[in-house]
Design an enzyme around this catalytic site. Structure first.
Site, PDB file in Angstrom:
ATOM      1  NE  ARG A 145      -3.895   0.378   2.998  1.00 44.31           N
ATOM      2  CZ  ARG A 145      -5.772  -0.482   2.436  1.00 44.31           C
ATOM      3  NH1 ARG A 145      -5.372  -1.557   2.233  1.00 44.31           N
ATOM      4  NH2 ARG A 145      -6.071  -0.296   2.151  1.00 44.31           N
ATOM      5  CE1 TYR A 148      -4.770   6.820  -2.886  1.00 40.99           C
ATOM      6  CE2 TYR A 148      -5.178   6.234  -1.137  1.00 40.99           C
ATOM      7  CZ  TYR A 148      -5.425   6.790  -1.540  1.00 40.99           C
ATOM      8  OH  TYR A 148      -6.533   8.270  -2.202  1.00 40.99           O
ATOM      9  CE  LYS A 152      -3.604  10.449  -3.007  1.00 42.65           C
ATOM     10  NZ  LYS A 152      -4.756  11.196  -3.326  1.00 42.65           N
ATOM     11  NE  ARG A 189     -12.308   1.864  -2.318  1.00 47.34           N
ATOM     12  CZ  ARG A 189     -11.870   2.789  -1.481  1.00 47.34           C
ATOM     13  NH1 ARG A 189     -11.414   3.869  -2.364  1.00 47.34           N
ATOM     14  NH2 ARG A 189     -11.494   3.286  -0.238  1.00 47.34           N
ATOM     15  CB  SER A 192     -18.773  -0.534  -5.008  1.00 43.92           C
ATOM     16  OG  SER A 192     -16.735  -0.451  -5.536  1.00 43.92           O
ATOM     17  N   GLY A 210     -13.354 -10.430   9.137  1.00 42.47           N
ATOM     18  CA  GLY A 210     -14.528  -9.626   8.462  1.00 42.47           C
ATOM     19  C   GLY A 210     -14.490  -8.577   9.935  1.00 42.47           C
ATOM     20  CD  GLN A 212     -11.070  -6.625   7.778  1.00 44.66           C
ATOM     21  OE1 GLN A 212     -11.920  -6.953   8.707  1.00 44.66           O
ATOM     22  NE2 GLN A 212     -11.597  -6.819   6.274  1.00 44.66           N
ATOM     23  NE  ARG A 214     -10.587  -0.003   5.395  1.00 45.30           N
ATOM     24  CZ  ARG A 214      -9.595  -0.771   6.513  1.00 45.30           C
ATOM     25  NH1 ARG A 214      -9.767  -1.389   7.316  1.00 45.30           N
ATOM     26  NH2 ARG A 214      -9.067  -1.119   5.428  1.00 45.30           N
ATOM     27  NE  ARG A 280      -7.918   3.997   6.977  1.00 45.23           N
ATOM     28  CZ  ARG A 280      -7.924   3.247   6.013  1.00 45.23           C
ATOM     29  NH1 ARG A 280      -9.323   3.318   5.522  1.00 45.23           N
ATOM     30  NH2 ARG A 280      -6.663   2.726   5.530  1.00 45.23           N
TER      31      ARG A 280
HETATM   32  N1  UDP Z   1     -13.228  -5.780   1.703  1.00 45.56           N
HETATM   33  C1  UDP Z   1     -13.962  -7.386   2.070  1.00 45.56           C
HETATM   34  N2  UDP Z   1     -14.259  -7.646   0.979  1.00 45.56           N
HETATM   35  C2  UDP Z   1     -14.333  -6.912  -0.159  1.00 45.56           C
HETATM   36  C3  UDP Z   1     -13.333  -5.947  -0.960  1.00 45.56           C
HETATM   37  C4  UDP Z   1     -12.956  -5.066   0.196  1.00 45.56           C
HETATM   38  O1  UDP Z   1     -13.475  -7.743   2.788  1.00 45.56           O
HETATM   39  O2  UDP Z   1     -14.358  -7.740  -1.102  1.00 45.56           O
HETATM   40  C5  UDP Z   1     -12.257  -5.121   3.161  1.00 45.56           C
HETATM   41  C6  UDP Z   1     -10.899  -4.629   2.907  1.00 45.56           C
HETATM   42  O3  UDP Z   1      -9.953  -5.315   3.261  1.00 45.56           O
HETATM   43  C7  UDP Z   1     -10.728  -3.438   3.550  1.00 45.56           C
HETATM   44  C8  UDP Z   1     -12.455  -3.119   3.572  1.00 45.56           C
HETATM   45  O4  UDP Z   1     -13.440  -3.920   3.369  1.00 45.56           O
HETATM   46  O5  UDP Z   1     -10.413  -4.218   4.932  1.00 45.56           O
HETATM   47  C9  UDP Z   1     -12.255  -1.963   3.299  1.00 45.56           C
HETATM   48  O6  UDP Z   1     -11.765  -2.269   1.708  1.00 45.56           O
HETATM   49  P1  UDP Z   1     -11.769  -0.639   0.517  1.00 45.56           P
HETATM   50  O7  UDP Z   1     -10.825  -1.204  -0.136  1.00 45.56           O
HETATM   51  O8  UDP Z   1     -13.272  -0.293   0.266  1.00 45.56           O
HETATM   52  O9  UDP Z   1     -10.654   0.535   1.269  1.00 45.56           O
HETATM   53  P2  UDP Z   1      -9.611   0.752   2.243  1.00 45.56           P
HETATM   54  O10 UDP Z   1      -9.490  -0.828   2.188  1.00 45.56           O
HETATM   55  O11 UDP Z   1      -8.460   1.461   1.648  1.00 45.56           O
HETATM   56  O12 UDP Z   1      -9.932   0.817   3.335  1.00 45.56           O
END
Ligand code: UDP
Length: 319
Positions: A145, A148, A152, A189, A192, A210, A212, A214, A280
């Site tokens: 990662r 990015y 940034k 993402r 979506s 699952g 984790q 956000r 997060r």
């Molecule tokens: N994620 C998931 N299934 C998916 C896509 C993402 O479980 O089909 C998880 C991913 O591993 C992460 C969280 O959802 O822990 C958010 O992922 P995303 O790519 O949307 O954003 P970012 O990781 O950049 O915050």
């Protein structure tokens, strides 16, 4: 008339910002994009507006514009792990760093205000929770990662150096996970993916266990604070967190979406990607105190609007 340039203007956040800013008859919008992750479809309805101009350009290259620019929003960058990793990693670093330099040079030439779309990713896998702006982060500089995250971070550094050395009027915002209409259905993402999977009757794919977390902000709330920050006094530089502190585990998000679309859909698990942050959540005290702002749209309401968007655009969703 105020001329506003938006790099990354045909992407998810950029196109929503273009749509909002062009409503003001005193604004002229110049949308700049290479259409790498954005699409013309996102700005199609704006193209006939005489106050809207689209320039196909990659901000890795300098941009010469023969008109006075008053404000720049620098949003151009692949933002989804699926796009910024693997073979696009070097391109992502270049977009963050060379793109920031080119946009800052344009701001310098025009004495324009410039807002940098930074990210919660600069906090990496955080060991304080929630994250406030004083926290300097926990980023793996050699991980997948990093292009990015470190890109940034370097862009933030460039913004503050251009401010200190050239007195450029900067604003740095740190955007947390955002969702809503015009998201690219194919960018991997979580919001979506889950919505499109459920609409197509496919299994919802949770990465890892699952657990984790956000914190998801609906796009309209983000656009609202972005415009307020751009309009703030010159001494407000940021960085400032912009996001919704409503925190969910990915399991909770999957259940919410499944129950809204089709409760018979199955949930399956896939391996957790490397360096995937465990949690997060933004501390938005600064945004509350300085801008009297907090998100208005709950995750449930925001998901309803996003599901509606994807339902209406299902014919464009790649299978
Ligand atoms: N994620 C998931 N299934 C998916 C896509 C993402 O479980 O089909 C998880 C991913 O591993 C992460 C969280 O959802 O822990 C958010 O992922 P995303 O790519 O949307 O954003 P970012 O990781 O950049 O915050």
């Amino acid at each position: 008339m105020k001329t506003i340039l938006i790099s990354g203007g045909s992407g998810f956040i950029g196109s929503n910002l273009c749509k909002e800013l062009v409503k003001n008859e005193n604004n002229k919008i110049i949308c700049v994009d290479n259409n790498y992750t954005g699409t013309i479809g996102n700005i199609k309805k704006l193209l006939s507006n005489p106050r809207f101009e689209f320039i196909e350009h990659d901000i890795i290259e300098p941009l010469n514009i023969n008109q006075k620019i008053d404000e720049i929003y620098n949003l151009a960058c692949p933002a989804s792990p699926k796009f910024y990793q693997k073979e696009h990693a070097i391109f992502t670093s270049k977009t963050c760093v060379l793109g920031a330099i080119n946009m800052l040079e344009l701001a310098k030439k025009n004495n324009a205000r410039i807002l940098q779309a930074s990210t919660s990713e600069i906090y990496g896998n955080p060991d304080i929770h929630p994250q406030n702006e004083a926290y300097s982060g926990n980023v793996n500089p050699i991980g997948i990662r990093a292009c990015y995250d470190e890109g940034k971070r370097m862009a933030e550094s460039l913004f503050f150096d251009y401010h200190r050395i050239h007195n450029i009027k900067i604003k740095v915002i740190r955007i947390f996970n955002t969702y809503g209409p015009k998201m690219n259905s194919n960018d991997g993402r979580v919001v979506s993916n889950f919505i499109c999977q459920a609409l197509k009757g496919e299994d919802i794919t949770i990465y890892g266990n699952g657990e984790q977390t956000r914190s998801f902000c609906y796009i309209d709330d983000l656009i609202d604070i972005m415009i307020k920050i751009m309009a703030s006094s010159d001494d407000f530089l940021g960085p400032i967190n912009t996001g919704n502190p409503e925190e969910l585990t990915i399991n909770e998000l999957a259940l919410l979406i499944k129950n809204k679309i089709n409760s018979n859909i199955k949930i399956t698990h896939k391996p957790l990607p490397k360096d995937d942050p465990k949690k997060r959540k933004p501390d938005i005290t600064l945004a509350k105190e300085y801008f009297n702002w907090e998100p208005k749209i709950s995750i449930s309401k925001g998901l309803d609007k996003t599901i509606e968007y994807f339902k209406n655009n299902l014919q464009y969703i790649k299978r």
